[in-house]
Design a protein around this motif. Structure first.
Motif, PDB file in Angstrom:
ATOM      1  N   ALA A  63      14.614  56.725  53.482  1.00 31.76           N
ATOM      2  CA  ALA A  63      13.425  57.547  53.271  1.00 31.76           C
ATOM      3  C   ALA A  63      13.059  57.701  51.799  1.00 31.76           C
ATOM      4  N   LEU A  64      14.056  57.893  50.933  1.00 31.93           N
ATOM      5  CA  LEU A  64      13.761  58.099  49.520  1.00 31.93           C
ATOM      6  C   LEU A  64      13.153  56.848  48.885  1.00 31.93           C
ATOM      7  N   LEU A  65      13.672  55.685  49.269  1.00 33.59           N
ATOM      8  CA  LEU A  65      13.129  54.427  48.747  1.00 33.59           C
ATOM      9  C   LEU A  65      11.713  54.188  49.287  1.00 33.59           C
ATOM     10  N   GLN A  66      11.521  54.510  50.559  1.00 33.73           N
ATOM     11  CA  GLN A  66      10.183  54.390  51.149  1.00 33.73           C
ATOM     12  C   GLN A  66       9.171  55.235  50.376  1.00 33.73           C
ATOM     13  N   LEU A  67       9.564  56.492  50.091  1.00 34.85           N
ATOM     14  CA  LEU A  67       8.659  57.406  49.408  1.00 34.85           C
ATOM     15  C   LEU A  67       8.316  56.908  48.010  1.00 34.85           C
ATOM     16  N   GLU A  68       9.320  56.442  47.276  1.00 30.76           N
ATOM     17  CA  GLU A  68       9.055  55.957  45.910  1.00 30.76           C
ATOM     18  C   GLU A  68       8.239  54.666  45.915  1.00 30.76           C
ATOM     19  N   ALA A  69       8.481  53.810  46.898  1.00 34.93           N
ATOM     20  CA  ALA A  69       7.677  52.588  47.005  1.00 34.93           C
ATOM     21  C   ALA A  69       6.220  52.949  47.301  1.00 34.93           C
ATOM     22  N   ALA A  70       6.040  53.944  48.172  1.00 35.57           N
ATOM     23  CA  ALA A  70       4.676  54.397  48.477  1.00 35.57           C
ATOM     24  C   ALA A  70       4.009  54.983  47.237  1.00 35.57           C
ATOM     25  N   ARG A  71       4.769  55.673  46.418  1.00 34.39           N
ATOM     26  CA  ARG A  71       4.211  56.234  45.176  1.00 34.39           C
ATOM     27  C   ARG A  71       3.823  55.128  44.201  1.00 34.39           C
ATOM     28  N   CYS A  72       4.592  54.050  44.180  1.00 39.88           N
ATOM     29  CA  CYS A  72       4.221  52.905  43.338  1.00 39.88           C
ATOM     30  C   CYS A  72       2.895  52.318  43.805  1.00 39.88           C
ATOM     31  N   PHE A 121      13.504  46.177  37.188  1.00 35.01           N
ATOM     32  CA  PHE A 121      13.409  47.366  38.047  1.00 35.01           C
ATOM     33  C   PHE A 121      13.266  46.982  39.518  1.00 35.01           C
ATOM     34  N   LEU A 122      12.525  45.924  39.801  1.00 37.31           N
ATOM     35  CA  LEU A 122      12.396  45.477  41.190  1.00 37.31           C
ATOM     36  C   LEU A 122      13.725  44.971  41.727  1.00 37.31           C
ATOM     37  N   THR A 145      23.560  48.797  43.820  1.00 37.90           N
ATOM     38  CA  THR A 145      24.740  49.127  44.626  1.00 37.90           C
ATOM     39  C   THR A 145      24.671  50.533  45.211  1.00 37.90           C
ATOM     40  N   GLU A 146      23.960  51.444  44.544  1.00 41.11           N
ATOM     41  CA  GLU A 146      23.856  52.822  45.037  1.00 41.11           C
ATOM     42  C   GLU A 146      22.388  53.193  45.264  1.00 41.11           C
ATOM     43  N   GLU A 147      22.179  54.015  46.277  1.00 41.89           N
ATOM     44  CA  GLU A 147      20.807  54.418  46.591  1.00 41.89           C
ATOM     45  C   GLU A 147      20.176  55.166  45.428  1.00 41.89           C
ATOM     46  N   LYS A 148      20.957  55.985  44.726  1.00 38.05           N
ATOM     47  CA  LYS A 148      20.409  56.751  43.612  1.00 38.05           C
ATOM     48  C   LYS A 148      19.923  55.820  42.506  1.00 38.05           C
ATOM     49  N   GLU A 149      20.710  54.753  42.269  1.00 36.36           N
ATOM     50  CA  GLU A 149      20.337  53.778  41.247  1.00 36.36           C
ATOM     51  C   GLU A 149      19.042  53.054  41.648  1.00 36.36           C
ATOM     52  N   ARG A 150      18.928  52.713  42.918  1.00 36.54           N
ATOM     53  CA  ARG A 150      17.742  52.021  43.413  1.00 36.54           C
ATOM     54  C   ARG A 150      16.496  52.927  43.309  1.00 36.54           C
ATOM     55  N   GLU A 151      16.691  54.198  43.677  1.00 34.60           N
ATOM     56  CA  GLU A 151      15.571  55.146  43.588  1.00 34.60           C
ATOM     57  C   GLU A 151      15.127  55.333  42.138  1.00 34.60           C
ATOM     58  N   LYS A 152      16.099  55.433  41.218  1.00 35.38           N
ATOM     59  CA  LYS A 152      15.786  55.625  39.802  1.00 35.38           C
ATOM     60  C   LYS A 152      14.993  54.436  39.249  1.00 35.38           C
ATOM     61  N   ALA A 153      15.326  53.225  39.712  1.00 32.13           N
ATOM     62  CA  ALA A 153      14.601  52.029  39.260  1.00 32.13           C
ATOM     63  C   ALA A 153      13.144  52.082  39.725  1.00 32.13           C
ATOM     64  N   LEU A 154      12.926  52.542  40.957  1.00 27.37           N
ATOM     65  CA  LEU A 154      11.559  52.652  41.467  1.00 27.37           C
ATOM     66  C   LEU A 154      10.771  53.730  40.734  1.00 27.37           C
ATOM     67  N   VAL A 155      11.447  54.832  40.377  1.00 29.91           N
ATOM     68  CA  VAL A 155      10.780  55.887  39.608  1.00 29.91           C
ATOM     69  C   VAL A 155      10.322  55.338  38.263  1.00 29.91           C
ATOM     70  N   SER A 156      11.177  54.554  37.606  1.00 33.03           N
ATOM     71  CA  SER A 156      10.820  53.962  36.309  1.00 33.03           C
ATOM     72  C   SER A 156       9.656  52.992  36.462  1.00 33.03           C
ATOM     73  N   LEU A 157       9.695  52.209  37.543  1.00 32.10           N
ATOM     74  CA  LEU A 157       8.597  51.282  37.797  1.00 32.10           C
ATOM     75  C   LEU A 157       7.295  52.048  38.040  1.00 32.10           C
ATOM     76  N   ARG A 158       7.386  53.104  38.851  1.00 29.21           N
ATOM     77  CA  ARG A 158       6.189  53.889  39.159  1.00 29.21           C
ATOM     78  C   ARG A 158       5.561  54.461  37.895  1.00 29.21           C
ATOM     79  N   ARG A 159       6.397  54.976  37.004  1.00 29.71           N
ATOM     80  CA  ARG A 159       5.856  55.549  35.767  1.00 29.71           C
ATOM     81  C   ARG A 159       5.203  54.470  34.906  1.00 29.71           C
ATOM     82  N   GLY A 160       5.811  53.299  34.883  1.00 32.93           N
ATOM     83  CA  GLY A 160       5.213  52.194  34.132  1.00 32.93           C
ATOM     84  C   GLY A 160       3.878  51.770  34.710  1.00 32.93           C
ATOM     85  N   LEU A 161       3.747  51.871  36.036  1.00 34.19           N
ATOM     86  CA  LEU A 161       2.512  51.456  36.703  1.00 34.19           C
ATOM     87  C   LEU A 161       1.340  52.402  36.444  1.00 34.19           C
TER      88      LEU A 161
END
Length: 493
Positions: free
Chosen positions: A122-131, A70-71, A78-94
């Motif tokens: 911004a979306l990646l920043q927000l999800e990283a902050a949520r992690c 996920f990291l 390759t796509e921002e949506k894919e990167r954001e989805k990976a962070l969401v999955s990581l956040r839920r696991g955390l």
């Protein structure tokens, strides 16, 4: 029989000053207990409604391979949506402590997350902050220490434009501050106090509530009195906090609760309560007390006690300051309405929250301890009988009620004349039958004051089986001296 027993006891001199000294010693112990009762906690802010409700979403524990995957996707997808989805999955696991431990053990994991937090997306920043927020909620101090590299950036983002992002950063910082001294050591020289002072001017209620939470966590640090509170008192924060506690249509209950607790921790430190008094803390809190009394008469809302408790504690702490008189603090509260409001709250607590009765009685004690005018208000409003009705609630409440009555009685003969005769005698006979030595001891002190200032009280007491009530306690080690002193006084009356 009494005389023979009395002769074996050593003489005891116990006048009004000695009684007052004893009570002040007990009050000092109680103030210390109030200072040490803190509310260290952590808050969790989750945006996903399904996560909040726990409906239809099973969050799996992630192993090393999944965390690394996920990291990697979040960093190099390759796509921002894919990167954001990976962070969401990581956040839920955390959300699982096991995943949190796995994450902090992995080399480079925090560096990667900080890199995403500081990206320009911004979306990646927000999800990283949520992690990071999920990590900050951990009960393990090692997890908070691992978040240290991110804290400087979280502090920087408090000056941003997104209220949602600022709110998230504040709650995350609040969680980390209370857990880790290393985090506090890093953030203090980097300007966390000025940053918080800037946030308090936000127009957004959610930001203000999050700020109050973060500030209350900071104020509970063990080093707060020496290293943190002086800086806070030197900033604009106290004035703004008091503005947010001003009663009126703009008062927000959630914000008020947070900042009332902040004020409580500041007043408990006794660093510079005189400054708060000069800023009008007593008058603001006094008006808020009146507002709360009006609110409990209008509504059944059980949440009001969340604000009432810190307000009562703040007022009580401020009234113990020697500076109260010098800056006219008592004048700010010299109003019968304050006494009436306090008794409205005491009746509310009796019905809804009996555990808060000692808080209200502690304020009543501090109001009456050095103020004849408040003692006069207590008598002129006919509040002695409602006060006596609280005696059966608990031993703690009984002691506080009796202490307040001692405050009134020690003001002299004119005050004792209003206490006696009346319902006080049967109440005292009842409390002398208690098994709790502190209750009995306080009852003896009140009787002692009455005997000193109201000689006819001696005869009335004896006619109502007072001698038998005292004989129960004359051999108890903790009460012998008080019983003996009481009878020495009685014999001279």
């Amino acid at each position: 029989m009494w005389s023979r027993r009395l002769s074996r006891l050593r003489p005891v001199v116990c006048g009004v000053e000695e009684l007052r000294r004893r009570r002040r010693e007990r009050e000092a112990v109680l103030r210390k207990a109030r200072r040490e009762q803190q509310l260290v906690s952590k808050r969790l802010l989750r945006e996903d409604a399904r996560e909040e409700a726990g409906e239809g979403l099973v969050v799996a524990i992630l192993g090393e391979v999944e965390v690394q995957q996920f990291l990697r996707l979040a960093q190099r997808g390759t796509e921002e949506k894919e990167r954001e989805k990976a962070l969401v999955s990581l956040r839920r696991g955390l959300q699982h402590p096991e995943t949190q431990q796995t994450f902090i053990r992995l080399e480079g994991s925090m560096r990667t997350l900080v890199g995403l937090l500081t990206s320009n997306q911004a979306l990646l920043q927000l999800e990283a902050a949520r992690c990071l927020h999920e990590l900050s909620h951990s009960e393990q101090s090692a997890v908070a220490e691992a978040c240290l590299p991110a804290t400087s950036y979280l502090l920087t983002y408090l000056s941003g434009h997104s209220s949602d992002f600022i709110e998230l950063c504040l709650y995350t910082l609040g969680n980390l501050i209370v857990e880790s001294e290393a985090v506090r050591r890093q953030l203090l020289p980097q300007g966390i106090v000025p940053a918080l002072a800037a946030c308090i001017q936000s127009p957004h209620v959610a930001v203000l509530e999050a700020l109050g939470y973060a500030l209350s966590q900071l104020l509970q640090a063990k080093e707060a009195p020496e290293k943190i509170i002086p800086s806070i008192l030197g900033s604009t924060l106290p004035q703004h906090m008091l503005q947010l506690l001003q009663p009126g249509p703009k008062l927000n209950p959630g914000v008020a609760v947070e900042f009332a607790w902040c004020l409580h921790y500041i007043t408990c430190s006794q660093v510079n309560n005189a400054l708060l008094i000069t800023h009008g803390a007593l008058s603001t809190l006094g008006l808020l007390l009146l507002d709360l009394a009006g609110a409990v008469q209008r509504t059944e809302d059980a949440g009001l006690e969340l604000l009432a408790c810190p307000v009562l504690r703040c007022l009580s702490n401020l009234l113990t300051e020697a500076a109260v008189e010098t800056v006219g603090g008592q004048m700010q509260l010299r109003d019968e309405r304050v006494m009436a409001a306090l008794f409205i709250l005491l009746q509310f607590f009796l019905q809804k929250q009996p555990s808060l009765l000692p808080e209200g009685l502690w304020l009543l004690n501090n109001l009456t301890a050095n103020s004849p005018s408040f003692c006069t208000s207590l008598l002129s409003l006919d509040l002695i009988e409602p006060l006596l009705q609280l005696l059966p609630v608990s031993n703690v409440v009984s002691v506080m009620v009796l202490t307040v009555l001692c405050n009134v009685a020690e003001k002299g003969p004119a005050y004792c004349q209003h206490l006696w005769p009346g319902p006080l005698l049967p109440s005292l006979l009842n409390t002398l039958a208690f098994s709790d030595t502190e209750v009995v001891g306080q009852s003896l002190e009140l009787l002692h004051l009455l005997f000193l200032y109201q000689p006819e009280a001696v005869q009335a007491f004896l006619q109502q089986s007072g001698l038998k009530a005292l004989e129960r306690h004359q051999e108890e080690a903790q009460l012998q001296d008080r019983v003996h002193a009481l009878w020495q006084t009685a014999l001279h009356r």
